[in-house]
Write a protein that holds these residues in place. Structure first.
Motif, PDB file in Angstrom:
ATOM      1  N   ARG A  67      51.715   6.597  -9.357  1.00 45.28           N
ATOM      2  CA  ARG A  67      52.314   7.137  -8.132  1.00 45.28           C
ATOM      3  C   ARG A  67      51.255   7.201  -7.033  1.00 45.28           C
ATOM      4  O   ARG A  67      50.186   7.781  -7.216  1.00 45.28           O
ATOM      5  N   ASN A  82      55.461   6.526  -3.879  1.00 42.27           N
ATOM      6  CA  ASN A  82      56.002   5.318  -4.508  1.00 42.27           C
ATOM      7  C   ASN A  82      55.501   5.216  -5.951  1.00 42.27           C
ATOM      8  O   ASN A  82      54.311   5.412  -6.220  1.00 42.27           O
ATOM      9  N   THR A 127      55.282   2.928  -9.492  1.00 45.68           N
ATOM     10  CA  THR A 127      55.380   1.642 -10.174  1.00 45.68           C
ATOM     11  C   THR A 127      55.153   1.878 -11.668  1.00 45.68           C
ATOM     12  O   THR A 127      54.508   2.852 -12.066  1.00 45.68           O
TER      13      THR A 127
END
Length: 238
Positions: free
Chosen positions: A150, A155, A157
């Protein structure tokens, strides 16, 4: 070859017991559902005794065959499907902003065949105390490690690694085996066609299919244990 012999022995024993139980008219077919907690214990060069490395929580569901052979002594054979996972906490990065943060998840899906020899003590009418022990064959067709990252903007992944594809020393042999054998011990309570059982399964096979690490140069050892508790119902008696 050894695994094939184990499977053949299990099939033969199942046929013999089924014929014996049929003659005694004391067979039951049912379903069960419960909690399952797989525990992967591994050893390292610095810690040669297996220690807990991964603990997961999940559910177990399956079909159960129960046969009483003589004077309370018998067995149960089940076919179960289990699914388990665990989420680690978010770990801050080393920068001033503590980003990127990381988090681990492990997921496992297993088909298993437990064979438990048991003894039922009648403590009241249609009420029994049960003690059992026996082997369990397992095939873990999914065991994944998921890395989450993060960033400062939130965001996320993720990167998924199949445990059974890992070859840490690049010698062409995958590190872990999908096949496992455990030995379980436990107890239960049954009233008419309803029962509650719980126990612990001790891993017998080394989880490593490639025991020797060519780079670190030590024999890798460990075991895959589990404990569980199940509720069950016999819906067909014959």
């Amino acid at each position: 070859m050894n695994r094939l012999r184990v499977l053949c022995s299990v099939v033969f024993m199942t046929i013999v017991v089924g014929c014996w139980a049929e003659a005694n008219d004391s067979q039951h077919l049912g379903i069960q559902l419960g909690f399952n907690r797989p525990l992967l214990r591994e050893a390292t060069a610095l810690a040669p005794s297996p220690t807990l490395t991964v603990a997961m929580n999940g559910i177990k569901a399956g079909l159960v065959y129960d046969a009483t052979l003589v004077k309370g002594f018998g067995l149960t054979i089940a076919v179960n499907y289990t699914i388990a996972n665990t989420y680690g906490r978010w770990i801050d990065g080393k920068g001033l902003t503590k980003y990127p943060q990381t988090r681990l998840q492990y997921t496992m899906q297993t088909v298993e065949l437990p064979i438990d020899w048991q003894y039922k003590f009648m403590i009241a009418q249609d009420t029994y105390l049960i003690l059992y022990t026996g082997p369990k064959l397992e095939y873990d067709f999914i065991f994944n490690k998921v890395n989450y990252t993060r960033d400062v903007d939130g965001n996320i992944t993720k990167n998924t690694t199949g445990i059974y594809t890992i070859d840490s020393d690049n010698d062409g042999k995958t590190d872990y085996s999908k096949f496992n054998i455990t030995w379980g011990v436990g107890a239960g309570f049954q009233y008419k066609n309803y029962y509650l059982r719980g126990g612990y399964d001790f891993g017998i096979l080394n989880p490593y299919s490639d025991r020797y690490h060519n780079i670190e140069q030590y024999d890798r050892r460990g075991r895959l244990d589990a404990w569980n508790i199940r509720l069950g119902l016999y819906f067909f008696n014959f």
